[in-house]
Design an enzyme around this catalytic site. Structure first.
Site, PDB file in Angstrom:
ATOM      1  N   LYS A  83       0.852  -1.168   0.069  1.00 16.99           N
ATOM      2  CA  LYS A  83      -0.031   0.016   0.108  1.00 16.99           C
ATOM      3  C   LYS A  83       0.916   1.243  -0.036  1.00 16.99           C
ATOM      4  O   LYS A  83       1.809   1.311   0.780  1.00 16.99           O
ATOM      5  CB  LYS A  83      -0.734  -0.089   1.426  1.00 16.99           C
TER       6      LYS A  83
HETATM    7  C1  E4P Z   1      -8.095   1.599   3.899  1.00 15.18           C
HETATM    8  O1  E4P Z   1      -7.571   1.236   3.401  1.00 15.18           O
HETATM    9  C2  E4P Z   1      -8.067   2.541   5.211  1.00 15.18           C
HETATM   10  O2  E4P Z   1      -7.454   1.600   5.927  1.00 15.18           O
HETATM   11  C3  E4P Z   1      -9.366   2.684   5.773  1.00 15.18           C
HETATM   12  O3  E4P Z   1     -10.481   2.498   5.015  1.00 15.18           O
HETATM   13  C4  E4P Z   1      -9.498   3.994   6.522  1.00 15.18           C
HETATM   14  O4  E4P Z   1     -10.641   4.444   6.994  1.00 15.18           O
HETATM   15  P1  E4P Z   1     -11.071   5.340   8.344  1.00 15.18           P
HETATM   16  O5  E4P Z   1     -11.414   6.844   7.551  1.00 15.18           O
HETATM   17  O6  E4P Z   1     -12.297   4.572   8.892  1.00 15.18           O
HETATM   18  O7  E4P Z   1      -9.953   5.250   9.177  1.00 15.18           O
END
Ligand code: E4P
Length: 216
Positions: A83
């Protein structure tokens, strides 16, 4: 639509994996912090719980260091998906890694133009953040709609991984729009199984069945 769970809690992941409906996992540095576990150790354990992609995020900001971190992370297991943040260095890293056949999830996407760049960089997944976009006065679902339209216009193969999902309506609308994947916290996924009329219906059927005195 594929279902990924957005957590580094291995107990929750194992429970959802048992349903047979879990297609992958996403993590981020905040979720690793929340788990209280060692990053490498918990990521390896997660990779063993699901067959699908497990996103593990680099924390470096420059291309060379991102490549070094990616090298460490991709050795964890074959289903690790690197990522990277949606920055110039992140996309340079994405282009290089996907060129070598490594799965890449480009994260922190807040505009359709950013998603276009990620597709051009060969990303396996683009992660537009719906909830955080909503929190800032924009319509996160409009973002998913725009990206779907653009990717379809050019037949890009990058999968739209709808992220930062907060509730069932986000899931429903993503399915209507045609997002390829959604990632949500365990509680949101578990909530999708529930309906008050399902519970009430089971209660009524079981009460009547008991009155028949029969067994199966
Ligand atoms: C995506 O890969 C992220 O980890 C995630 O969806 C972030 O979500 P949040 O805004 O609830 O932290």
């Amino acid at each position: 639509m594929k279902f990924f769970v957005d957590t580094a809690d291995t107990k929750e992941i194992a429970e959802l994996a048992e349903t047979g409906l879990l297609d992958g996992v996403t993590t981020n540095p905040s979720l690793i912090h929340k788990s209280g576990r060692d990053f490498m150790e918990v990521t390896k354990e997660i990779c063993g719980l699901v067959d699908g992609p497990v996103s593990a995020e680099v924390v470096a900001l420059d291309h060379a260091e991102m490549m070094r971190e990616a090298e460490v992370l991709r050795k964890i297991a074959d289903n690790v998906c690197i990522k990277v943040p949606l920055t110039i260095d992140g996309l340079k890293t994405c282009k290089k890694l996907t060129g070598d056949g490594t799965m890449v999830n480009v994260t922190l996407c807040f505009s359709a133009n950013q998603a276009l760049l990620a597709a051009k960089a060969g990303a396996s997944f683009i992660s537009p953040f719906i909830g955080r976009h909503d929190d800032n006065g924009f319509d996160g679902l409009d973002l998913i709609r725009d990206i779907r339209l653009i990717y379809d216009n050019y037949a890009y193969e990058t999968e739209i991984l709808a992220a930062s999902i907060r509730h069932g309506v986000h899931v429903l609308e993503c399915a209507r729009i045609g997002a390829d994947v959604m990632t949500a916290p365990p509680a949101v996924i578990k909530g999708l199984f529930k309906h008050v009329l399902t519970d009430k219906g089971i209660e009524g059927f079981l009460a009547d069945w008991a009155k028949t005195g029969q067994t199966i």
